[in-house]
Design a protein around this motif. Structure first.
Motif, PDB file in Angstrom:
ATOM      1  N   UNK A 280       0.846  -1.193   0.000  1.00  0.00           N
ATOM      2  CA  UNK A 280       0.000   0.000   0.000  1.00  0.00           C
ATOM      3  C   UNK A 280       0.878   1.238   0.000  1.00  0.00           C
ATOM      4  N   UNK A 281       0.394   2.278  -0.657  1.00  0.00           N
ATOM      5  CA  UNK A 281       1.033   3.591  -0.599  1.00  0.00           C
ATOM      6  C   UNK A 281      -0.062   4.631  -0.443  1.00  0.00           C
ATOM      7  N   UNK A 282       0.163   5.586   0.448  1.00  0.00           N
ATOM      8  CA  UNK A 282      -0.838   6.609   0.753  1.00  0.00           C
ATOM      9  C   UNK A 282      -0.299   7.982   0.372  1.00  0.00           C
TER      10      UNK A 282
ATOM     11  N   UNK B 268      -5.481   9.288   0.334  1.00  0.00           N
ATOM     12  CA  UNK B 268      -5.942   8.285  -0.620  1.00  0.00           C
ATOM     13  C   UNK B 268      -4.938   7.143  -0.625  1.00  0.00           C
ATOM     14  N   UNK B 269      -5.460   5.915  -0.550  1.00  0.00           N
ATOM     15  CA  UNK B 269      -4.597   4.733  -0.488  1.00  0.00           C
ATOM     16  C   UNK B 269      -4.630   3.971  -1.810  1.00  0.00           C
ATOM     17  N   UNK B 270      -3.445   3.593  -2.283  1.00  0.00           N
ATOM     18  CA  UNK B 270      -3.309   2.721  -3.451  1.00  0.00           C
ATOM     19  C   UNK B 270      -2.903   1.347  -2.927  1.00  0.00           C
ATOM     20  N   UNK B 271      -3.771   0.349  -3.146  1.00  0.00           N
ATOM     21  CA  UNK B 271      -3.632  -0.954  -2.492  1.00  0.00           C
ATOM     22  C   UNK B 271      -3.372  -2.052  -3.515  1.00  0.00           C
ATOM     23  N   UNK B 272      -2.349  -2.882  -3.241  1.00  0.00           N
ATOM     24  CA  UNK B 272      -2.101  -4.115  -3.988  1.00  0.00           C
ATOM     25  C   UNK B 272      -2.550  -5.265  -3.094  1.00  0.00           C
TER      26      UNK B 272
ATOM     27  N   UNK C  80      -7.859   3.020  -3.999  1.00  0.00           N
ATOM     28  CA  UNK C  80      -7.744   2.541  -5.383  1.00  0.00           C
ATOM     29  C   UNK C  80      -7.001   1.214  -5.363  1.00  0.00           C
ATOM     30  N   UNK C  81      -7.581   0.199  -6.029  1.00  0.00           N
ATOM     31  CA  UNK C  81      -6.938  -1.115  -6.109  1.00  0.00           C
ATOM     32  C   UNK C  81      -6.096  -1.163  -7.387  1.00  0.00           C
ATOM     33  N   UNK C  82      -4.803  -1.436  -7.237  1.00  0.00           N
ATOM     34  CA  UNK C  82      -3.887  -1.425  -8.373  1.00  0.00           C
ATOM     35  C   UNK C  82      -3.108  -2.740  -8.420  1.00  0.00           C
ATOM     36  N   UNK C  83      -2.576  -3.057  -9.618  1.00  0.00           N
ATOM     37  CA  UNK C  83      -1.824  -4.283  -9.778  1.00  0.00           C
ATOM     38  C   UNK C  83      -0.406  -4.189  -9.234  1.00  0.00           C
ATOM     39  N   UNK C  84       0.172  -2.960  -9.271  1.00  0.00           N
ATOM     40  CA  UNK C  84       1.518  -2.742  -8.749  1.00  0.00           C
ATOM     41  C   UNK C  84       1.698  -1.266  -8.434  1.00  0.00           C
ATOM     42  N   UNK C  85       2.715  -0.958  -7.635  1.00  0.00           N
ATOM     43  CA  UNK C  85       3.031   0.420  -7.278  1.00  0.00           C
ATOM     44  C   UNK C  85       4.253   0.876  -8.066  1.00  0.00           C
ATOM     45  N   UNK C  86       4.298   2.148  -8.467  1.00  0.00           N
ATOM     46  CA  UNK C  86       5.481   2.635  -9.197  1.00  0.00           C
ATOM     47  C   UNK C  86       6.712   2.642  -8.282  1.00  0.00           C
TER      48      UNK C  86
END
Length: 500
Positions: free
Chosen positions: A419-421, A434-438, A469-475
């Motif tokens: 996760x990245x916020x 806002x959280x980006x979640x794998x 937001x559900x994502x496949x990978x984080x940058x």
């Protein structure tokens, strides 16, 4: 004799005589009434064993009590530590363990049993009108008599970061602010509605008016906004010190009711970047533009400010106030020419010497007498423009949110792998988390509602993500570090497309 806050304030107030000082719950408190309550606090604390070098922690809203407690602790050679009740129980207990205060003061409406038992501290329940009950202080941790206040933050790792400020720090900053901000006259009535655990709220909304002898409109909370408008009207407020969210809410309330406080002369705004369009809203609904400023807890807090409406530069936070030596540096520490973008470094008498019990962070931020603000700026024609935070700090309505703290909570959920916020632009509060979640593979995926509920149960409201937001990978960088800046840039572009 070393200059101290309580001596400066008592000398100012005693010279004023029997005049109004504090507007509290619909009536003016006179100077003698406030001084009587303050002397009563001094006597009660002294009988309870509070003395030189000890720390008094309090978790009370803006009130006659918070002001009297501060003056009382200083009079006995001690210091104060205003605490954030919104920070969450674990953070509060960790902060108290680091501070080791001799006493914790709570409002008399609070439930002290659980906190007293878990912290091991003597707890006093006091009236917000300044009536302190008899108590017995513990020894606690003793510091230098020169210490005035300590502020605490969660830090980037969740460990409390304690910022100690001396009497000299605060007096230098407040004195310079009063001399430099020509928009402030000799006879002002200041709105004191920012929380006192915030350096902006305590230093500029509580301490500055006491030092200057200004009248204060003391509100335990800025909400409901209608009450703040009523108080400004009734007490003839002349100056509002606020974060942008407060100005936005005041504008909305004034537009809704069709009235604005006619006595207002100055709007001083800091604590966060002022959103585009807020200045025009303030002109339309409050009858005044904004004077934007900038500060940091470590700086007591004011660093730069637009000093008057005649000289203000819209979009900048104005000139750096006198007393600071400043440089704009690149990532390698090289000093950059004016007009360049880089990190702001400061020297000056209002800057703390370092963090309590945190040599690693102190070494990172304080070097050879210089303080690394961590903020990316540009200096043009003597005025400072804030471009970004060099750190990943998220500011929600003036309150600090550290992404790693939110991420650590989300990672406790069994279905979350990474996760990245970041901060997502928000018209009301400036930013929201806002959280980006794998997600973990091979597990039933949770929905957004489930993860939001999971966070709400473990975090303060302002720290809880508003979006997931559900994502496949984080940058990531070539070294594998997650690039929050990429996520922020994408989010800002998405927000701009939405407005377009």
């Amino acid at each position: 004799m070393t200059e101290r806050l309580e001596r400066t304030v008592f000398a100012r107030l005693e010279a004023m005589g029997d005049v109004p000082l504090l507007w509290w719950k619909g009536e003016w408190w006179s100077v003698p009434r406030f001084l009587d309550r303050t002397r009563s606090c001094i006597e009660t604390l002294e009988r309870g064993g509070f003395g030189e070098g000890q720390r008094l922690a309090f978790m009370v809203p803006n009130s006659p009590l918070s002001l009297s407690l501060s003056l009382a602790a200083w009079s006995l050679g001690g210091s104060v530590a205003p605490l954030n009740p919104l920070g969450g129980g674990d953070l509060l207990l960790s902060t108290l363990k680091t501070l080791e205060p001799s006493l914790l003061v709570l409002p008399d409406s609070a439930d002290q049993a659980s906190l007293s038992a878990s912290s091991g501290l003597p707890v006093a329940l006091a009236s917000l009108e300044g009536l302190l009950p008899p108590m017995t202080c513990r020894g606690g941790r003793r510091g230098a008599p020169s210490l005035a206040v300590t502020y605490s933050t969660s830090g980037t790792t969740g460990r409390p970061k304690i910022v100690p400020l001396s009497h000299a720090n605060l007096l230098d900053n407040v004195g310079t602010a009063l001399a430099f901000i020509t928009a402030l006259g000799p006879d002002e009535t200041i709105l004191n509605a920012l929380p006192n655990f915030h350096a902006f709220g305590f230093g500029l909304c509580s301490v500055l008016p006491l030092v200057a002898g200004y009248r204060q409109i003391v509100l335990p909370s800025f909400l409901p906004v209608a009450d703040a408008l009523d108080a400004l009207d009734a007490a003839q407020g002349t100056v509002v010190l606020a974060v942008p969210t407060m100005i936005s809410l005041l504008c909305a309330a004034a537009a809704r009711t069709g009235r604005a406080p006619k006595s207002l002369r100055t709007l001083l705004v800091g604590g966060d970047k002022v959103p585009l369009g807020l200045d025009e809203k303030a002109r339309t609904h409050l009858g005044l533009p904004i004077l934007e400023g900038y500060g940091l807890t470590e700086c007591s807090p004011l660093v730069a400010v637009n000093r008057s409406y005649a000289t203000r530069r819209l979009g900048t936070v104005g000139p750096v106030i006198p007393g600071y030596v400043y440089e704009v540096r690149d990532d390698e520490g090289r000093v950059l020419p004016e007009g360049s973008e880089g990190v702001l470094w400061l020297k000056g008498p209002s800057i703390t010497e370092g963090y309590c019990d945190n040599p690693e962070t102190t070494e990172q931020r304080f070097r050879d007498g210089w303080f690394d603000t961590g903020d990316v700026v540009r200096l043009d024609d003597g005025c400072l423009t804030l471009l970004d935070r060099a750190t990943d700090l998220i500011i929600v309505g003036g309150f600090n949110v550290y992404p790693q703290e939110v991420e650590s909570v989300l990672l406790q959920h069994p279905a979350v792998r990474e996760v990245s916020v970041i901060g997502s632009p928000n018209a009301t509060s400036g930013e929201v988390p806002k959280a980006f979640v794998v997600l973990q593979e091979g597990m039933d995926p949770p929905g957004e509602r489930e993860l939001l509920r999971f966070c709400r149960e473990r975090l303060a409201h302002f720290k809880t993500p508003r979006k997931i937001a559900f994502v496949g990978e984080l940058p990531r960088s070539p070294l594998g570090k997650v690039l929050r800046r990429v996520l922020r840039d994408e989010e800002r572009r998405r927000a701009e497309r939405g407005r377009g």
